[in-house]
Design a protein around this motif. Structure first.
Motif, PDB file in Angstrom:
ATOM      1  N   LEU A 150    -124.716  41.304   8.752  1.00 20.13           N
ATOM      2  CA  LEU A 150    -123.655  41.097   7.953  1.00 20.13           C
ATOM      3  C   LEU A 150    -123.269  42.609   7.541  1.00 20.13           C
ATOM      4  O   LEU A 150    -124.318  43.452   7.071  1.00 20.13           O
ATOM      5  N   THR A 151    -121.917  43.029   7.657  1.00 23.02           N
ATOM      6  CA  THR A 151    -121.367  44.170   7.197  1.00 23.02           C
ATOM      7  C   THR A 151    -121.351  44.090   5.728  1.00 23.02           C
ATOM      8  O   THR A 151    -121.364  42.888   5.114  1.00 23.02           O
ATOM      9  N   ALA A 152    -120.639  45.154   5.232  1.00 23.05           N
ATOM     10  CA  ALA A 152    -120.551  45.265   3.610  1.00 23.05           C
ATOM     11  C   ALA A 152    -119.587  44.233   3.304  1.00 23.05           C
ATOM     12  O   ALA A 152    -119.441  43.432   2.263  1.00 23.05           O
ATOM     13  N   ALA A 153    -118.314  44.142   4.110  1.00 27.15           N
ATOM     14  CA  ALA A 153    -117.367  43.376   3.943  1.00 27.15           C
ATOM     15  C   ALA A 153    -117.894  41.848   4.275  1.00 27.15           C
ATOM     16  O   ALA A 153    -117.534  40.902   3.438  1.00 27.15           O
ATOM     17  N   GLY A 154    -118.761  41.642   5.068  1.00 31.11           N
ATOM     18  CA  GLY A 154    -119.515  40.419   5.417  1.00 31.11           C
ATOM     19  C   GLY A 154    -120.087  40.039   3.886  1.00 31.11           C
ATOM     20  O   GLY A 154    -120.303  38.630   3.530  1.00 31.11           O
ATOM     21  N   ARG A 155    -121.036  40.906   3.462  1.00 34.62           N
ATOM     22  CA  ARG A 155    -121.803  40.566   2.284  1.00 34.62           C
ATOM     23  C   ARG A 155    -120.878  40.116   1.117  1.00 34.62           C
ATOM     24  O   ARG A 155    -121.245  39.036   0.445  1.00 34.62           O
ATOM     25  N   ALA A 156    -119.816  40.888   1.142  1.00 30.60           N
ATOM     26  CA  ALA A 156    -119.078  40.455  -0.202  1.00 30.60           C
ATOM     27  C   ALA A 156    -118.365  39.007   0.003  1.00 30.60           C
ATOM     28  O   ALA A 156    -118.281  38.244  -0.896  1.00 30.60           O
ATOM     29  N   ALA A 157    -117.806  38.853   1.316  1.00 33.82           N
ATOM     30  CA  ALA A 157    -117.367  37.447   1.704  1.00 33.82           C
ATOM     31  C   ALA A 157    -118.269  36.347   1.307  1.00 33.82           C
ATOM     32  O   ALA A 157    -118.192  35.445   0.586  1.00 33.82           O
ATOM     33  N   VAL A 158    -119.657  36.551   1.662  1.00 34.50           N
ATOM     34  CA  VAL A 158    -120.668  35.607   1.604  1.00 34.50           C
ATOM     35  C   VAL A 158    -120.992  35.651  -0.031  1.00 34.50           C
ATOM     36  O   VAL A 158    -121.027  34.274  -0.395  1.00 34.50           O
ATOM     37  N   ASP A 159    -121.057  36.671  -0.704  1.00 34.07           N
ATOM     38  CA  ASP A 159    -121.208  36.574  -2.128  1.00 34.07           C
ATOM     39  C   ASP A 159    -120.240  35.884  -2.873  1.00 34.07           C
ATOM     40  O   ASP A 159    -120.493  35.098  -3.787  1.00 34.07           O
TER      41      ASP A 159
END
Length: 72
Positions: free
Chosen positions: A40-49
């Motif tokens: 996951l990219t930083a944006a991906g982690r944020a979306a998952v969170d």
């Protein structure tokens, strides 16, 4: 509760994450565009969170990964 993230293609239009809370663990399906080289990219982690917080009140950091025996 542990979280297992699956990178997915073909989620409905506009859906980046889908959270499926189950008895033993939570599955998160994240659009593959949210990752690079399988991570996951930083944006991906944020979306998952964001998705996790809405459904479970947790984040990846607070929920933790699933043990291998639950991940399949």
């Amino acid at each position: 509760m542990c979280v297992h993230v699956h990178l997915a293609t073909g989620l409905p239009a506009g859906v980046l994450t889908w959270v499926d809370r189950q008895d033993v663990h939570t599955l998160v399906y994240a659009d593959a565009t949210l990752a690079r080289s399988g991570q996951l990219t930083a944006a991906g982690r944020a979306a998952v969170d964001t998705g996790l917080a809405a459904v479970t009140g947790q984040t990846l950091a607070t929920a933790g990964p699933c043990p291998l025996r639950l991940a399949s």
